[in-house]
Design a protein around this motif. Structure first.
Motif, PDB file in Angstrom:
ATOM      1  N   GLU A 137       0.820  -1.210   0.000  1.00 30.28           N
ATOM      2  CA  GLU A 137       0.000   0.000   0.000  1.00 30.28           C
ATOM      3  C   GLU A 137       0.856   1.264   0.000  1.00 30.28           C
ATOM      4  O   GLU A 137       0.563   2.226  -0.705  1.00 30.28           O
ATOM      5  CB  GLU A 137      -0.961  -0.020   1.184  1.00 30.28           C
ATOM      6  CG  GLU A 137      -2.042  -1.078   1.021  1.00 30.28           C
ATOM      7  CD  GLU A 137      -2.940  -1.264   2.227  1.00 30.28           C
ATOM      8  OE1 GLU A 137      -2.846  -0.472   3.195  1.00 30.28           O
ATOM      9  OE2 GLU A 137      -3.756  -2.212   2.205  1.00 30.28           O
ATOM     10  N   ARG A 138       1.931   1.254   0.751  1.00 31.19           N
ATOM     11  CA  ARG A 138       2.828   2.417   0.803  1.00 31.19           C
ATOM     12  C   ARG A 138       3.472   2.666  -0.568  1.00 31.19           C
ATOM     13  O   ARG A 138       3.535   3.802  -1.037  1.00 31.19           O
ATOM     14  CB  ARG A 138       3.899   2.196   1.880  1.00 31.19           C
ATOM     15  CG  ARG A 138       4.693   3.419   2.253  1.00 31.19           C
ATOM     16  CD  ARG A 138       5.607   3.245   3.464  1.00 31.19           C
ATOM     17  NE  ARG A 138       6.131   1.915   3.700  1.00 31.19           N
ATOM     18  CZ  ARG A 138       5.727   1.091   4.690  1.00 31.19           C
ATOM     19  NH1 ARG A 138       4.824   1.477   5.538  1.00 31.19           N
ATOM     20  NH2 ARG A 138       6.264  -0.113   4.828  1.00 31.19           N
ATOM     21  N   VAL A 139       3.899   1.599  -1.228  1.00 25.80           N
ATOM     22  CA  VAL A 139       4.486   1.728  -2.571  1.00 25.80           C
ATOM     23  C   VAL A 139       3.435   2.261  -3.537  1.00 25.80           C
ATOM     24  O   VAL A 139       3.707   3.179  -4.319  1.00 25.80           O
ATOM     25  CB  VAL A 139       5.067   0.380  -3.057  1.00 25.80           C
ATOM     26  CG1 VAL A 139       5.325   0.397  -4.554  1.00 25.80           C
ATOM     27  CG2 VAL A 139       6.342   0.047  -2.292  1.00 25.80           C
ATOM     28  N   ILE A 181       0.561   1.978 -13.545  1.00 24.98           N
ATOM     29  CA  ILE A 181       1.173   1.237 -12.445  1.00 24.98           C
ATOM     30  C   ILE A 181       0.930  -0.251 -12.663  1.00 24.98           C
ATOM     31  O   ILE A 181      -0.188  -0.674 -12.934  1.00 24.98           O
ATOM     32  CB  ILE A 181       0.579   1.682 -11.086  1.00 24.98           C
ATOM     33  CG1 ILE A 181       0.848   3.167 -10.850  1.00 24.98           C
ATOM     34  CG2 ILE A 181       1.159   0.841  -9.949  1.00 24.98           C
ATOM     35  CD1 ILE A 181       0.141   3.742  -9.630  1.00 24.98           C
ATOM     36  N   SER A 182       1.989  -1.032 -12.536  1.00 19.30           N
ATOM     37  CA  SER A 182       1.853  -2.480 -12.731  1.00 19.30           C
ATOM     38  C   SER A 182       2.094  -3.220 -11.411  1.00 19.30           C
ATOM     39  O   SER A 182       2.764  -2.720 -10.499  1.00 19.30           O
ATOM     40  CB  SER A 182       2.847  -2.978 -13.777  1.00 19.30           C
ATOM     41  OG  SER A 182       4.168  -2.877 -13.268  1.00 19.30           O
ATOM     42  N   VAL A 183       1.558  -4.421 -11.356  1.00 23.28           N
ATOM     43  CA  VAL A 183       1.792  -5.278 -10.193  1.00 23.28           C
ATOM     44  C   VAL A 183       3.287  -5.567 -10.080  1.00 23.28           C
ATOM     45  O   VAL A 183       3.855  -5.552  -8.984  1.00 23.28           O
ATOM     46  CB  VAL A 183       0.970  -6.585 -10.295  1.00 23.28           C
ATOM     47  CG1 VAL A 183       1.376  -7.578  -9.206  1.00 23.28           C
ATOM     48  CG2 VAL A 183      -0.519  -6.292 -10.234  1.00 23.28           C
ATOM     49  N   SER A 184       3.939  -5.802 -11.209  1.00 22.57           N
ATOM     50  CA  SER A 184       5.390  -6.079 -11.205  1.00 22.57           C
ATOM     51  C   SER A 184       6.171  -4.954 -10.541  1.00 22.57           C
ATOM     52  O   SER A 184       7.076  -5.194  -9.737  1.00 22.57           O
ATOM     53  CB  SER A 184       5.900  -6.279 -12.631  1.00 22.57           C
ATOM     54  OG  SER A 184       5.287  -7.394 -13.212  1.00 22.57           O
ATOM     55  N   GLU A 185       5.813  -3.721 -10.886  1.00 28.54           N
ATOM     56  CA  GLU A 185       6.493  -2.559 -10.309  1.00 28.54           C
ATOM     57  C   GLU A 185       6.253  -2.484  -8.801  1.00 28.54           C
ATOM     58  O   GLU A 185       7.189  -2.233  -8.030  1.00 28.54           O
ATOM     59  CB  GLU A 185       5.988  -1.299 -11.003  1.00 28.54           C
ATOM     60  CG  GLU A 185       6.655  -0.023 -10.540  1.00 28.54           C
ATOM     61  CD  GLU A 185       6.140   1.197 -11.303  1.00 28.54           C
ATOM     62  OE1 GLU A 185       6.898   2.180 -11.360  1.00 28.54           O
ATOM     63  OE2 GLU A 185       5.012   1.167 -11.846  1.00 28.54           O
ATOM     64  N   ILE A 186       5.029  -2.715  -8.398  1.00 23.17           N
ATOM     65  CA  ILE A 186       4.688  -2.650  -6.969  1.00 23.17           C
ATOM     66  C   ILE A 186       5.457  -3.698  -6.175  1.00 23.17           C
ATOM     67  O   ILE A 186       6.074  -3.391  -5.157  1.00 23.17           O
ATOM     68  CB  ILE A 186       3.168  -2.808  -6.757  1.00 23.17           C
ATOM     69  CG1 ILE A 186       2.440  -1.581  -7.285  1.00 23.17           C
ATOM     70  CG2 ILE A 186       2.846  -3.031  -5.278  1.00 23.17           C
ATOM     71  CD1 ILE A 186       0.920  -1.709  -7.295  1.00 23.17           C
ATOM     72  N   VAL A 187       5.421  -4.945  -6.643  1.00 25.31           N
ATOM     73  CA  VAL A 187       6.068  -6.007  -5.860  1.00 25.31           C
ATOM     74  C   VAL A 187       7.582  -5.820  -5.812  1.00 25.31           C
ATOM     75  O   VAL A 187       8.208  -6.116  -4.791  1.00 25.31           O
ATOM     76  CB  VAL A 187       5.682  -7.420  -6.354  1.00 25.31           C
ATOM     77  CG1 VAL A 187       4.181  -7.647  -6.205  1.00 25.31           C
ATOM     78  CG2 VAL A 187       6.131  -7.693  -7.769  1.00 25.31           C
ATOM     79  N   LYS A 188       8.145  -5.317  -6.900  1.00 27.33           N
ATOM     80  CA  LYS A 188       9.593  -5.075  -6.910  1.00 27.33           C
ATOM     81  C   LYS A 188       9.957  -4.016  -5.870  1.00 27.33           C
ATOM     82  O   LYS A 188      10.876  -4.205  -5.064  1.00 27.33           O
ATOM     83  CB  LYS A 188      10.038  -4.634  -8.300  1.00 27.33           C
ATOM     84  CG  LYS A 188      11.528  -4.373  -8.404  1.00 27.33           C
ATOM     85  CD  LYS A 188      11.919  -3.941  -9.801  1.00 27.33           C
ATOM     86  CE  LYS A 188      13.412  -3.639  -9.864  1.00 27.33           C
ATOM     87  NZ  LYS A 188      13.793  -3.129 -11.177  1.00 27.33           N
ATOM     88  N   LEU A 189       9.224  -2.892  -5.895  1.00 27.44           N
ATOM     89  CA  LEU A 189       9.530  -1.804  -4.959  1.00 27.44           C
ATOM     90  C   LEU A 189       9.168  -2.153  -3.513  1.00 27.44           C
ATOM     91  O   LEU A 189       9.803  -1.672  -2.574  1.00 27.44           O
ATOM     92  CB  LEU A 189       8.803  -0.527  -5.387  1.00 27.44           C
ATOM     93  CG  LEU A 189       9.286   0.091  -6.702  1.00 27.44           C
ATOM     94  CD1 LEU A 189       8.354   1.217  -7.142  1.00 27.44           C
ATOM     95  CD2 LEU A 189      10.718   0.599  -6.555  1.00 27.44           C
ATOM     96  N   ALA A 190       8.164  -2.998  -3.332  1.00 23.83           N
ATOM     97  CA  ALA A 190       7.744  -3.385  -1.979  1.00 23.83           C
ATOM     98  C   ALA A 190       8.584  -4.530  -1.427  1.00 23.83           C
ATOM     99  O   ALA A 190       8.564  -4.791  -0.223  1.00 23.83           O
ATOM    100  CB  ALA A 190       6.268  -3.790  -1.981  1.00 23.83           C
ATOM    101  N   GLY A 191       9.317  -5.196  -2.302  1.00 28.29           N
ATOM    102  CA  GLY A 191      10.155  -6.315  -1.864  1.00 28.29           C
ATOM    103  C   GLY A 191       9.337  -7.531  -1.470  1.00 28.29           C
ATOM    104  O   GLY A 191       9.679  -8.235  -0.510  1.00 28.29           O
ATOM    105  N   VAL A 192       8.257  -7.783  -2.198  1.00 24.51           N
ATOM    106  CA  VAL A 192       7.415  -8.955  -1.944  1.00 24.51           C
ATOM    107  C   VAL A 192       7.232  -9.735  -3.236  1.00 24.51           C
ATOM    108  O   VAL A 192       7.511  -9.230  -4.326  1.00 24.51           O
ATOM    109  CB  VAL A 192       6.022  -8.561  -1.366  1.00 24.51           C
ATOM    110  CG1 VAL A 192       6.171  -7.838  -0.025  1.00 24.51           C
ATOM    111  CG2 VAL A 192       5.222  -7.723  -2.346  1.00 24.51           C
ATOM    112  N   ASN A 193       6.767 -10.951  -3.120  1.00 22.99           N
ATOM    113  CA  ASN A 193       6.501 -11.792  -4.293  1.00 22.99           C
ATOM    114  C   ASN A 193       5.146 -11.444  -4.904  1.00 22.99           C
ATOM    115  O   ASN A 193       4.251 -10.943  -4.220  1.00 22.99           O
ATOM    116  CB  ASN A 193       6.491 -13.274  -3.895  1.00 22.99           C
ATOM    117  CG  ASN A 193       7.848 -13.746  -3.431  1.00 22.99           C
ATOM    118  OD1 ASN A 193       8.867 -13.380  -4.019  1.00 22.99           O
ATOM    119  ND2 ASN A 193       7.859 -14.545  -2.382  1.00 22.99           N
ATOM    120  N   ARG A 194       5.003 -11.761  -6.202  1.00 21.32           N
ATOM    121  CA  ARG A 194       3.707 -11.571  -6.870  1.00 21.32           C
ATOM    122  C   ARG A 194       2.609 -12.355  -6.148  1.00 21.32           C
ATOM    123  O   ARG A 194       1.477 -11.891  -6.028  1.00 21.32           O
ATOM    124  CB  ARG A 194       3.779 -12.024  -8.332  1.00 21.32           C
ATOM    125  CG  ARG A 194       4.543 -11.094  -9.237  1.00 21.32           C
ATOM    126  CD  ARG A 194       4.578 -11.611 -10.675  1.00 21.32           C
ATOM    127  NE  ARG A 194       3.306 -11.477 -11.357  1.00 21.32           N
ATOM    128  CZ  ARG A 194       2.883 -10.359 -11.936  1.00 21.32           C
ATOM    129  NH1 ARG A 194       3.645  -9.272 -11.904  1.00 21.32           N
ATOM    130  NH2 ARG A 194       1.734 -10.321 -12.562  1.00 21.32           N
TER     131      ARG A 194
END
Length: 181
Positions: A17-19, A32-45
């Motif tokens: 959510e913060r990302v 905004i893509s899910v890939s971008e979010i998970v990369k910046l958040a440091g979590v898996n898809r």
């Protein structure tokens, strides 16, 4: 144990959510893509999809959560089923939390969809002198509040909360509606 509200899950949701909130400040949701979010958040898809259906579900959950947080300003009134008409409290909260509200409105927040329609008949009589067509007044008021807040955000909160409150008060006085703001 993977309970729905465990600390690890909540931590992942907060990072996602913060990302997203940071990204939405400079991008449209379609960029905004899910890939971008998970990369910046440091979590898996898989972590993202375990919590959200898609980007729009994430947007909706953030927007609804932000609105519920905003309602905490009026918790006592809600419990007592009375409306104080203290919009200055809201305007001050908005001024003090500008990024929060810029995000909320960027996520297409609209008071006309969220604002409580409930107005006791005795309150309607007190403030408007009648209950006739009260639903139309409420619709008009919600749209007006939404427009004022949208304009204030677009103006980068140039006016003070007191000035915004006075704008609202002036609009009501023009229409001879007696309301204590």
């Amino acid at each position: 144990m993977n309970t729905p509200n465990n600390k690890r899950k909540r931590n992942s949701q907060e990072r996602i959510e913060r990302v997203f909130i940071n990204l939405i400040q400079t991008k449209n949701i379609n960029e905004i893509s899910v890939s971008e979010i998970v990369k910046l958040a440091g979590v898996n898809r898989s972590t993202f999809y375990a919590n959200y259906i898609d980007i729009f579900d994430l947007e909706e959950k953030i927007r609804d959560g932000m609105f519920l947080n905003m309602l905490e300003l009026y918790k006592e009134e809600s419990i007592m089923h009375k409306h104080s008409y203290d919009y200055l409290k809201l305007f001050r909260h908005i001024k003090d939390n500008q990024i929060y509200y810029k995000t909320l409105f960027k996520l297409n927040f609209d008071f006309t969809k969220y604002y409580d329609n409930h107005l006791e008949d005795e309150e309607a009589l007190k403030y408007y002198g009648t209950t006739k067509n009260i639903d139309y007044h409420i619709a008009f008021f919600k749209a007006g509040i939404n427009a004022i807040l949208t304009k204030w955000i677009e103006n980068d909160f140039h006016e003070t909360p007191e000035e915004i409150s006075e704008i609202l008060r002036t609009e009501y006085q023009k229409n001879n509606i007696k309301i204590d703001l």
